[in-house]
Design a protein around this motif. Structure first.
Motif, PDB file in Angstrom:
ATOM      1  N   ALA A   1      11.113   1.001 -18.890  1.00 24.61           N
ATOM      2  CA  ALA A   1      11.738   2.322 -18.781  1.00 24.61           C
ATOM      3  C   ALA A   1      11.468   2.941 -17.419  1.00 24.61           C
ATOM      4  O   ALA A   1      12.345   3.612 -16.848  1.00 24.61           O
ATOM      5  CB  ALA A   1      11.237   3.235 -19.894  1.00 24.61           C
ATOM      6  N   ASP A   2      10.264   2.716 -16.882  1.00 26.52           N
ATOM      7  CA  ASP A   2       9.927   3.255 -15.572  1.00 26.52           C
ATOM      8  C   ASP A   2      10.677   2.517 -14.463  1.00 26.52           C
ATOM      9  O   ASP A   2      11.127   3.126 -13.489  1.00 26.52           O
ATOM     10  CB  ASP A   2       8.427   3.170 -15.328  1.00 26.52           C
ATOM     11  CG  ASP A   2       7.646   4.144 -16.199  1.00 26.52           C
ATOM     12  OD1 ASP A   2       8.233   5.138 -16.651  1.00 26.52           O
ATOM     13  OD2 ASP A   2       6.443   3.894 -16.422  1.00 26.52           O
ATOM     14  N   GLN A   3      10.809   1.208 -14.620  1.00 23.62           N
ATOM     15  CA  GLN A   3      11.592   0.452 -13.645  1.00 23.62           C
ATOM     16  C   GLN A   3      13.050   0.906 -13.654  1.00 23.62           C
ATOM     17  O   GLN A   3      13.664   1.086 -12.598  1.00 23.62           O
ATOM     18  CB  GLN A   3      11.509  -1.047 -13.955  1.00 23.62           C
ATOM     19  CG  GLN A   3      10.123  -1.643 -13.797  1.00 23.62           C
ATOM     20  CD  GLN A   3      10.092  -3.101 -14.206  1.00 23.62           C
ATOM     21  OE1 GLN A   3      10.884  -3.903 -13.741  1.00 23.62           O
ATOM     22  NE2 GLN A   3       9.175  -3.441 -15.097  1.00 23.62           N
ATOM     23  N   ASP A   4      13.580   1.093 -14.842  1.00 20.65           N
ATOM     24  CA  ASP A   4      14.972   1.556 -14.959  1.00 20.65           C
ATOM     25  C   ASP A   4      15.149   2.930 -14.327  1.00 20.65           C
ATOM     26  O   ASP A   4      16.202   3.232 -13.749  1.00 20.65           O
ATOM     27  CB  ASP A   4      15.399   1.597 -16.424  1.00 20.65           C
ATOM     28  CG  ASP A   4      15.545   0.218 -17.045  1.00 20.65           C
ATOM     29  OD1 ASP A   4      15.599  -0.772 -16.289  1.00 20.65           O
ATOM     30  OD2 ASP A   4      15.599   0.130 -18.286  1.00 20.65           O
ATOM     31  N   ALA A   5      14.124   3.759 -14.434  1.00 19.84           N
ATOM     32  CA  ALA A   5      14.191   5.094 -13.836  1.00 19.84           C
ATOM     33  C   ALA A   5      14.280   4.982 -12.320  1.00 19.84           C
ATOM     34  O   ALA A   5      15.138   5.629 -11.688  1.00 19.84           O
ATOM     35  CB  ALA A   5      12.968   5.907 -14.240  1.00 19.84           C
TER      36      ALA A   5
ATOM     37  N   PRO B   1       0.817  -1.230   0.000  1.00 17.24           N
ATOM     38  CA  PRO B   1       0.000   0.000   0.000  1.00 17.24           C
ATOM     39  C   PRO B   1       0.841   1.267   0.000  1.00 17.24           C
ATOM     40  O   PRO B   1       0.471   2.262  -0.630  1.00 17.24           O
ATOM     41  CB  PRO B   1      -0.816  -0.120   1.291  1.00 17.24           C
ATOM     42  CG  PRO B   1      -0.768  -1.558   1.665  1.00 17.24           C
ATOM     43  CD  PRO B   1       0.533  -2.076   1.164  1.00 17.24           C
ATOM     44  N   TYR B   2       1.974   1.229   0.676  1.00 17.25           N
ATOM     45  CA  TYR B   2       2.830   2.413   0.788  1.00 17.25           C
ATOM     46  C   TYR B   2       3.594   2.664  -0.512  1.00 17.25           C
ATOM     47  O   TYR B   2       3.697   3.802  -0.970  1.00 17.25           O
ATOM     48  CB  TYR B   2       3.775   2.242   1.979  1.00 17.25           C
ATOM     49  CG  TYR B   2       3.012   2.006   3.267  1.00 17.25           C
ATOM     50  CD1 TYR B   2       2.557   3.074   4.022  1.00 17.25           C
ATOM     51  CD2 TYR B   2       2.703   0.718   3.685  1.00 17.25           C
ATOM     52  CE1 TYR B   2       1.825   2.868   5.188  1.00 17.25           C
ATOM     53  CE2 TYR B   2       1.968   0.489   4.841  1.00 17.25           C
ATOM     54  CZ  TYR B   2       1.526   1.571   5.585  1.00 17.25           C
ATOM     55  OH  TYR B   2       0.786   1.359   6.726  1.00 17.25           O
ATOM     56  N   VAL B   3       4.104   1.593  -1.092  1.00 10.98           N
ATOM     57  CA  VAL B   3       4.779   1.726  -2.383  1.00 10.98           C
ATOM     58  C   VAL B   3       3.789   2.205  -3.439  1.00 10.98           C
ATOM     59  O   VAL B   3       4.103   3.076  -4.258  1.00 10.98           O
ATOM     60  CB  VAL B   3       5.422   0.384  -2.798  1.00 10.98           C
ATOM     61  CG1 VAL B   3       5.990   0.478  -4.216  1.00 10.98           C
ATOM     62  CG2 VAL B   3       6.523  -0.006  -1.817  1.00 10.98           C
ATOM     63  N   LYS B   4       2.581   1.642  -3.414  1.00 13.80           N
ATOM     64  CA  LYS B   4       1.544   2.040  -4.370  1.00 13.80           C
ATOM     65  C   LYS B   4       1.217   3.527  -4.238  1.00 13.80           C
ATOM     66  O   LYS B   4       1.098   4.243  -5.245  1.00 13.80           O
ATOM     67  CB  LYS B   4       0.283   1.200  -4.144  1.00 13.80           C
ATOM     68  CG  LYS B   4      -0.866   1.473  -5.118  1.00 13.80           C
ATOM     69  CD  LYS B   4      -1.996   0.478  -4.870  1.00 13.80           C
ATOM     70  CE  LYS B   4      -3.141   0.660  -5.865  1.00 13.80           C
ATOM     71  NZ  LYS B   4      -3.925   1.887  -5.570  1.00 13.80           N
ATOM     72  N   HIS B   5       1.088   4.005  -3.016  1.00 18.91           N
ATOM     73  CA  HIS B   5       0.763   5.418  -2.805  1.00 18.91           C
ATOM     74  C   HIS B   5       1.904   6.322  -3.283  1.00 18.91           C
ATOM     75  O   HIS B   5       1.643   7.356  -3.924  1.00 18.91           O
ATOM     76  CB  HIS B   5       0.485   5.659  -1.318  1.00 18.91           C
ATOM     77  CG  HIS B   5      -0.033   7.028  -1.013  1.00 18.91           C
ATOM     78  ND1 HIS B   5      -1.230   7.513  -1.505  1.00 18.91           N
ATOM     79  CD2 HIS B   5       0.493   8.055  -0.272  1.00 18.91           C
ATOM     80  CE1 HIS B   5      -1.432   8.748  -1.085  1.00 18.91           C
ATOM     81  NE2 HIS B   5      -0.397   9.100  -0.335  1.00 18.91           N
ATOM     82  N   LEU B   6       3.127   5.958  -2.997  1.00 20.42           N
ATOM     83  CA  LEU B   6       4.265   6.755  -3.450  1.00 20.42           C
ATOM     84  C   LEU B   6       4.325   6.795  -4.975  1.00 20.42           C
ATOM     85  O   LEU B   6       4.606   7.842  -5.576  1.00 20.42           O
ATOM     86  CB  LEU B   6       5.567   6.199  -2.876  1.00 20.42           C
ATOM     87  CG  LEU B   6       5.741   6.362  -1.364  1.00 20.42           C
ATOM     88  CD1 LEU B   6       6.954   5.575  -0.877  1.00 20.42           C
ATOM     89  CD2 LEU B   6       5.876   7.828  -0.985  1.00 20.42           C
ATOM     90  N   LEU B   7       4.041   5.661  -5.595  1.00 14.39           N
ATOM     91  CA  LEU B   7       4.022   5.611  -7.059  1.00 14.39           C
ATOM     92  C   LEU B   7       2.902   6.473  -7.627  1.00 14.39           C
ATOM     93  O   LEU B   7       3.097   7.205  -8.602  1.00 14.39           O
ATOM     94  CB  LEU B   7       3.860   4.174  -7.540  1.00 14.39           C
ATOM     95  CG  LEU B   7       5.129   3.347  -7.711  1.00 14.39           C
ATOM     96  CD1 LEU B   7       4.776   1.884  -7.960  1.00 14.39           C
ATOM     97  CD2 LEU B   7       5.975   3.879  -8.880  1.00 14.39           C
TER      98      LEU B   7
ATOM     99  N   LEU C   1       7.415  -5.285  -6.374  1.00 11.41           N
ATOM    100  CA  LEU C   1       6.348  -4.297  -6.181  1.00 11.41           C
ATOM    101  C   LEU C   1       6.287  -3.265  -7.303  1.00 11.41           C
ATOM    102  O   LEU C   1       5.314  -2.516  -7.402  1.00 11.41           O
ATOM    103  CB  LEU C   1       6.540  -3.593  -4.833  1.00 11.41           C
ATOM    104  CG  LEU C   1       6.261  -4.474  -3.606  1.00 11.41           C
ATOM    105  CD1 LEU C   1       6.730  -3.782  -2.332  1.00 11.41           C
ATOM    106  CD2 LEU C   1       4.781  -4.824  -3.511  1.00 11.41           C
ATOM    107  N   THR C   2       7.297  -3.226  -8.128  1.00  8.38           N
ATOM    108  CA  THR C   2       7.304  -2.317  -9.288  1.00  8.38           C
ATOM    109  C   THR C   2       7.337  -3.090 -10.612  1.00  8.38           C
ATOM    110  O   THR C   2       7.506  -2.482 -11.671  1.00  8.38           O
ATOM    111  CB  THR C   2       8.509  -1.358  -9.216  1.00  8.38           C
ATOM    112  OG1 THR C   2       9.731  -2.121  -9.127  1.00  8.38           O
ATOM    113  CG2 THR C   2       8.417  -0.446  -8.003  1.00  8.38           C
ATOM    114  N   SER C   3       7.141  -4.395 -10.549  1.00 11.89           N
ATOM    115  CA  SER C   3       7.272  -5.224 -11.756  1.00 11.89           C
ATOM    116  C   SER C   3       6.171  -4.974 -12.774  1.00 11.89           C
ATOM    117  O   SER C   3       6.305  -5.344 -13.940  1.00 11.89           O
ATOM    118  CB  SER C   3       7.301  -6.708 -11.373  1.00 11.89           C
ATOM    119  OG  SER C   3       6.079  -7.082 -10.748  1.00 11.89           O
TER     120      SER C   3
END
Length: 282
Positions: A266-270, A220-226, A259-261
């Motif tokens: 390009a977004d993962q690399d960023a 939930p926290y990673v999702k909110h930050l994203l 959690l970012t898969s």
């Protein structure tokens, strides 16, 4: 190239780490590049940004000396007494080292939660802006209103929020979500597009038993930050060796990857390198 945007090296014998006590057994020893090297190799992290852990000029010199000898250190964030008349001159001296990339005043440890609003000298902050240096904000949710006023006062200053403003994950969603979530949204909406946030430190803010299920509890926290900052303003950091208090370098790296898969490559690399390289001018 994968970059760890937030890690530490220290030697307790130096004597200026007020928060680091013998009771913190997992952390109370020397941590140097040789300790991190196998973890970087396992995770394919090529370079790192080393961040100060003591509010002293001497520790900044210590880290810069390490950086000169260690190729894996791409940049260093140091400490400067921003409320001192000497601050601009100290900044001018440090910036001669090409790996000196920014400053961090350790706001979370200061007795005055509003310090950032009034204490730093305008000339010191303007010097950071003139020299294109970064500002790391080590804060909790309670510091967000003051940081917003600071950022609005200096819209040209590049600011990054360390550890996602340290949400109290251990308290659970019902007790720990607010006011953190609204504060993050307010920070992310500031008009300057050079205000970033680090995807780091979340493991330490959760309870040890929660970390048996990294992804479920951090999601939930990673999702909110994203959602708030987007993948172009987030950068992954290990917060090693502090992460050892409640997890491990490799487990947190693997969890952050999962959690970012769902993002485009390009977004993962960023998140895992390009944003840190751009923000810190590595």
């Amino acid at each position: 190239m994968s970059i760890d945007a937030h890690q530490h090296y220290w030697d307790p014998a130096r004597g200026d780490y007020g928060w680091l006590t013998p009771e913190m057994k997992p952390l109370y020893r020397v941590f140097d590049p040789d300790d991190l090297a196998p973890l970087r190799q396992t995770t394919d992290v090529r370079r790192t940004v080393v961040v100060q852990a003591a509010p002293t000029i001497d520790e900044t010199r210590y880290l810069l000396n390490l950086a000169r000898k260690e190729d894996s250190i791409a940049g260093m964030v140091g400490w400067v007494p921003l409320d001192s008349p000497d601050a601009p001159a100290i900044i001018d001296k440090f910036v001669h080292d090409p790996k000196f990339k920014g400053v961090r005043p350790m706001l979370q440890d200061l007795p005055d939660d509003t310090w950032i609003e009034h204490a730093p000298l305008e000339k010191a902050i303007e010097r950071l802006i003139d020299l294109d240096l970064a500002f790391d904000a080590l804060i909790f949710a309670r510091h967000i209103p003051s940081l917003i006023r600071f950022a609005e006062r200096y819209p040209k200053l590049r600011v990054v929020i360390d550890h996602g403003a340290k949400p109290p994950i251990r308290n659970g969603i019902e007790k720990g979500w607010q006011p953190w979530a609204d504060g993050i949204a307010q920070l992310a909406k500031l008009p300057q597009n050079h205000l970033y946030c680090k995807l780091s430190g979340l493991v330490t803010e959760s309870a040890q038993e929660q970390n048996q299920q990294y992804d479920e509890n951090l999601k939930p926290y990673v999702k909110h930050l994203l959602e708030q900052f987007g993948p172009q303003r987030l950068m992954w950091g290990s917060d090693w060796p502090v992460v050892n208090l409640n997890g491990s370098y490799t487990d947190w790296h693997a969890s952050a990857k999962r959690l970012t898969s769902h993002l485009e490559k390009a977004d993962q690399d960023a998140i895992f390198g390009a944003n840190a390289r751009a923000f810190y001018r590595l």
